[in-house]
Design a protein around this motif. Structure first.
Motif, mmCIF file in Angstrom:
data_model
loop_
_atom_site.group_PDB
_atom_site.id
_atom_site.type_symbol
_atom_site.label_atom_id
_atom_site.label_comp_id
_atom_site.label_asym_id
_atom_site.label_seq_id
_atom_site.Cartn_x
_atom_site.Cartn_y
_atom_site.Cartn_z
ATOM 1 N N GLU A 186 -1.701 12.009 1.955
ATOM 2 C CA GLU A 186 -0.325 11.854 2.449
ATOM 3 C C GLU A 186 -0.279 12.220 3.916
ATOM 4 N N ASN A 206 6.168 9.845 3.295
ATOM 5 C CA ASN A 206 5.583 10.283 2.024
ATOM 6 C C ASN A 206 6.481 9.943 0.831
ATOM 7 N N SER A 207 7.768 9.760 1.074
ATOM 8 C CA SER A 207 8.670 9.399 -0.015
ATOM 9 C C SER A 207 8.687 7.890 -0.272
ATOM 10 N N ASP A 208 8.012 7.118 0.568
ATOM 11 C CA ASP A 208 7.936 5.659 0.417
ATOM 12 C C ASP A 208 6.580 5.287 -0.182
ATOM 13 N N SER A 209 6.571 4.932 -1.461
ATOM 14 C CA SER A 209 5.307 4.648 -2.150
ATOM 15 C C SER A 209 4.566 3.460 -1.545
ATOM 16 N N GLY A 210 5.278 2.518 -0.955
ATOM 17 C CA GLY A 210 4.644 1.363 -0.317
ATOM 18 C C GLY A 210 3.821 1.753 0.899
ATOM 19 N N LEU A 218 2.605 4.812 1.544
ATOM 20 C CA LEU A 218 1.471 5.622 1.088
ATOM 21 C C LEU A 218 0.374 4.757 0.468
ATOM 22 N N GLN A 219 0.757 3.806 -0.347
ATOM 23 C CA GLN A 219 -0.220 2.934 -0.988
ATOM 24 C C GLN A 219 -0.998 2.136 0.060
ATOM 25 N N ARG A 229 -3.461 4.562 1.858
ATOM 26 C CA ARG A 229 -4.558 4.939 0.955
ATOM 27 C C ARG A 229 -5.548 3.794 0.772
#
Length: 90
Positions: free
Chosen positions: A42, A58-62, A64-65, A68
């Motif tokens: 993160e 960090n609250s946006d999964s898109g 972060l994905q 990563r």
């Protein structure tokens, strides 16, 4: 004046690329204010603005994905090409 830059880097020491790490630095006036490190998984903020953006990203999964996935898409892909070129020369 003001200076903004973004530096991405991949670090590894093994030939099988099992320890590869992707680091994405956001820099303002020569100071890193936010960083993504694939081992942490993160964003981490180092200034008030960096902490604010780290919470938001960090609250946006898109987002972060996407970050990563850079280990596979960017780091491993390019490292495999470079290792193959080096291995062919020795």
């Amino acid at each position: 004046g003001y200076f903004y830059s973004r530096w991405n880097k991949c670090i590894h020491s093994s030939h099988d690329l099992s320890d590869i790490v992707f680091i994405d630095n956001y820099i303002f006036n020569k100071d890193v204010f936010i960083q993504f490190n694939s081992t942490v998984g993160e964003f981490v903020g180092y200034t008030e603005l960096g902490v604010f953006n780290a919470r938001k990203w960090n609250s946006d999964s898109g987002i972060l994905q996407s970050e990563r996935a850079e280990v596979e898409r960017y780091c491993k892909h390019n490292a495999e090409i470079r290792l193959a070129a080096i291995a062919d020369k020795s």
